[in-house]
Design a protein around this motif. Structure first.
Motif, short mmCIF file in Angstrom:
data_model
loop_
_atom_site.label_atom_id
_atom_site.label_comp_id
_atom_site.label_asym_id
_atom_site.label_seq_id
_atom_site.Cartn_x
_atom_site.Cartn_y
_atom_site.Cartn_z
N ARG A 180 -4.69 -7.39 -12.71
CA ARG A 180 -3.67 -6.98 -13.70
C ARG A 180 -3.98 -5.47 -14.03
O ARG A 180 -3.13 -4.74 -14.05
N GLU A 181 -5.27 -4.89 -14.15
CA GLU A 181 -5.33 -3.37 -14.24
C GLU A 181 -4.92 -2.67 -12.97
O GLU A 181 -4.27 -1.73 -13.12
N GLY B 7 -15.99 -4.86 -7.40
CA GLY B 7 -14.64 -5.06 -6.33
C GLY B 7 -13.66 -4.09 -6.89
O GLY B 7 -12.71 -3.52 -6.06
N GLY B 8 -13.18 -4.26 -8.18
CA GLY B 8 -12.04 -3.54 -8.65
C GLY B 8 -12.40 -2.03 -8.41
O GLY B 8 -11.26 -1.28 -8.16
N MET B 9 -13.52 -1.50 -8.36
CA MET B 9 -13.48 -0.02 -8.40
C MET B 9 -13.44 0.51 -6.76
O MET B 9 -12.98 1.33 -6.42
N GLN C 253 -6.35 -4.48 3.69
CA GLN C 253 -6.96 -5.67 2.91
C GLN C 253 -8.31 -5.50 2.91
O GLN C 253 -8.96 -5.60 4.01
N SER C 254 -8.86 -5.90 1.66
CA SER C 254 -10.46 -6.20 1.37
C SER C 254 -10.95 -4.82 1.58
O SER C 254 -11.38 -4.65 2.67
N THR D 169 -6.63 -9.02 -3.26
CA THR D 169 -7.12 -10.23 -2.84
C THR D 169 -8.66 -10.45 -3.33
O THR D 169 -9.37 -9.39 -3.35
N ALA D 170 -9.14 -11.43 -3.54
CA ALA D 170 -10.58 -11.73 -4.08
C ALA D 170 -11.07 -10.97 -5.30
O ALA D 170 -12.23 -11.22 -5.75
N LEU D 171 -10.06 -10.36 -6.06
CA LEU D 171 -10.45 -9.93 -7.28
C LEU D 171 -9.99 -10.93 -8.55
O LEU D 171 -8.88 -11.63 -8.55
#
Length: 345
Positions: free
Chosen positions: A196-197, A162-164, A103-104, A188-190
């Motif tokens: 979705r990606e 964050g996504g990367m 997580q995170s 979480t947090a995205l």
């Protein structure tokens, strides 16, 4: 859709602490994960989802203690009782056959190490025969697998979005071609677009590589389209489980109804959101009987005295299970629990 069992959990119990001050966090949890399956664990924060996942992988930190049950992993190298395995056996399995996306990603990645060092760490530990060049080549391959350019290898985590960072965590988990990937709230947090990606990418990778997934989330709406099977947790117990679509269209536990009614429908008339009244109970002061009965709009007198057994409710398939006294004795069910399969929410 799915194959034979790859992970079997039977009557797993977890406490925090020892002796008279121990707090029961997981009670008699039983699950089966099949090859190629996505098994979703859903419930409010504090329901025991992460504790269950870390217990079955033997990653539970002190003062967490596994006090009972069995966890059997049927991997490519044979069957192994994970709870009885010694440190050497666990080291061979972890990351190599069972990996975890923690997580995170902001906190799970080492902030002072470049991405290439973190991606090749597991390769260095479990594939000692690989040269430095081969490890780097595999790191490049992993980044491309999750949609990141190879020029990001020399980046630090703070230089990535964050996504990367979350994609890097998924790449690390896939480094050794595991058979099971445990994902602890990976989105979480995205924002919803990035979420979705990543989920689309995850499903593509699962289909391409063939691993099974344990997906932990508090957002049941995610699991409806993502998971093959959903298990609902409340106060350390599994209160309902079954095929995702079947559970979505015909919930059989009042807590599941409350979770489904806590997010808005995308189509149809505007309706008032009801949610679930009250808050989850403290594990140090669980109610008698069914732990959900103080918040349940359909509670019976018996619910405050005895915890219901887990059984197949009427009208469900053989793999549907729910722990609720409302299904005993052929009594007429409240409308939300009598919802037929194929209806809409």
């Amino acid at each position: 859709m799915t194959g034979e069992p790859i992970l079997e959990v039977r009557d797993l119990c977890v406490d925090y602490g020892l002796g008279d001050r121990a707090v029961r966090a997981i009670t008699d949890a039983s699950l089966t994960l099949h090859r190629g399956e996505v098994l979703g664990l859903a419930g409010e924060s504090g329901s025991g989802k992460s504790t269950l996942a870390y217990a079955l992988t033997r990653l539970l930190r002190a003062p967490g203690v596994i006090t009972g049950g069995e966890v059997r992993f049927h991997g490519r190298d044979g069957s192994l009782d994970l709870l009885a395995a010694d440190a050497a056996a666990l080291r061979r399995v972890r990351w190599n056959q069972i990996s975890v996306v923690f997580q995170s990603a902001m906190h799970a990645l080492d902030p002072v190490a470049r991405i290439d060092a973190q991606l090749t760490d597991a390769l260095r530990a479990h594939r000692s025969g690989l040269t430095a060049e081969q490890r780097t080549g595999r790191a490049v391959e992993l980044l491309r697998l999750v949609g990141i350019d190879a020029d990001r290898l020399r980046s630090y985590p703070h230089e990535l979005s964050g996504g990367m960072r979350q994609r890097v965590m998924i790449a690390m988990a896939l480094a050794l071609d595991p058979e099971i990937v445990v994902m602890d709230e990976p989105t979480t947090a995205l924002d919803v677009v990035t979420q979705r990606e990543i989920l689309t990418e995850l499903m593509r990778l699962k289909d391409e590589l063939g691993f099974a997934v344990v997906f932990i989330t508090h957002d049941l709406s995610l699991l409806v389209e993502l998971a093959d099977t959903i298990a609902i947790m409340y106060a350390g117990r599994l209160v309902e489980r079954g095929p995702a679509r079947e559970l979505f269209e015909g919930p059989r536990h009042p807590y599941t109804v409350g979770l489904l009614d806590s997010f808005p429908a995308l189509h149809g008339e505007r309706v008032r959101m009801e949610g679930i009244p009250g808050s989850p109970p403290a594990l140090t002061a669980l109610p008698t009987g069914c732990s959900f009965h103080p918040r349940c709009p359909f509670a019976l007198e018996r619910c405050a005295v005895d915890f219901p057994p887990t059984a197949t409710p009427a009208g469900g398939s053989a793999v549907r299970l729910a722990a609720c006294w409302l299904h005993e004795g052929g009594r007429e069910l409240p409308a939300p629990l009598a919802r037929s399969l194929g209806s809409t929410l």
